[in-house]
Design an enzyme around this catalytic site. Structure first.
Site: not given
Ligand code: URA
Length: 210
Positions: A101, A105, A201, A204
């Site tokens: 993603r 955008t 994330d 991460d």
């Molecule tokens: N992707 C993620 O890793 N965390 C989010 O909060 C939204 C999308």
């Protein structure tokens, strides 16, 4: 849409959310949580009758039906859910979808596609930890439906109402079975597309920032 309502799920999710939880602990907990979610997600998995002979008598039981279910983790973060899933479904086949993603955008693009071309009659389980805008998941589900799948279950650690609504708008009323099993339905997305309160994330936190 099924939100797993179980104290062990809630306990593990709370530790996943905690910003102080390090990557090794996060990976272990995500793995355990997926196995619990997989138990819910496979409630309608197709089985066929078989005869089994115990040391005492012969009786009827079941085995997973053919064709075998397909598990599709969405790279990268979905990989952190794969072991927990196949622990419960060791005979499943595994395909891979690489989707990313754009942080600005929020558009999704596919960079890897290792999914069988014909999914007619297959039950498919998609692994994606965060159902945020729903863009990644709906692109993945569209690809699976276009290949003939009629029964797709997404397993997500967390979901946001925006993503759930997007999937509802896309698949409600269609002649396909699309369901989501998650450990929690959170409040909303923030302006960066992160789930609030969420867990940050997922990629991460699983693998460290790249
Ligand atoms: N992707 C993620 O890793 N965390 C989010 O909060 C939204 C999308």
């Amino acid at each position: 849409m099924h939100v797993a309502d179980h104290p062990l799920v809630a306990h593990k999710l709370t530790t996943l959310r905690d910003a102080r939880t390090d990557s090794p602990t996060f990976r272990r907990l995500a793995d355990e949580l997926v196995t619990l979610l997989a138990y819910e997600a496979t409630r309608a998995i197709r089985v066929e009758s078989v005869e089994v002979t115990t040391p005492v008598a012969t009786t009827m039981g079941v085995k997973l039906a053919d064709p075998r279910p397909l598990v599709v983790p969405i790279l990268r973060a979905g990989l952190g859910m794969l072991d927990g899933m196949v622990r419960l479904l060791p005979t499943a086949e595994v395909g891979f979808l690489g989707m990313i993603r754009d942080e600005n955008t929020l558009q999704v693009s596919t960079y890897a596609d290792r999914v069988p071309p014909d999914l007619t009659g297959r039950q498919v389980f998609v692994l994606d930890p965060m159902l945020a805008t729903g863009g990644t998941l709906s692109d993945a589900i569209d690809l699976l439906l276009a290949r003939g799948a009629t029964d797709v279950t997404a397993i997500c650690l967390l979901a946001a109402p925006e993503g759930v609504n997007r999937l509802r708008a896309a698949y409600d009323g269609r002649s396909v079975e699309v369901s989501v099993v998650t450990a929690g339905l959170d409040e909303r997305l923030n302006e960066k597309g992160y789930i609030v309160p969420g867990l940050g994330d997922a990629g991460d936190r699983l693998y460290g920032v790249v």
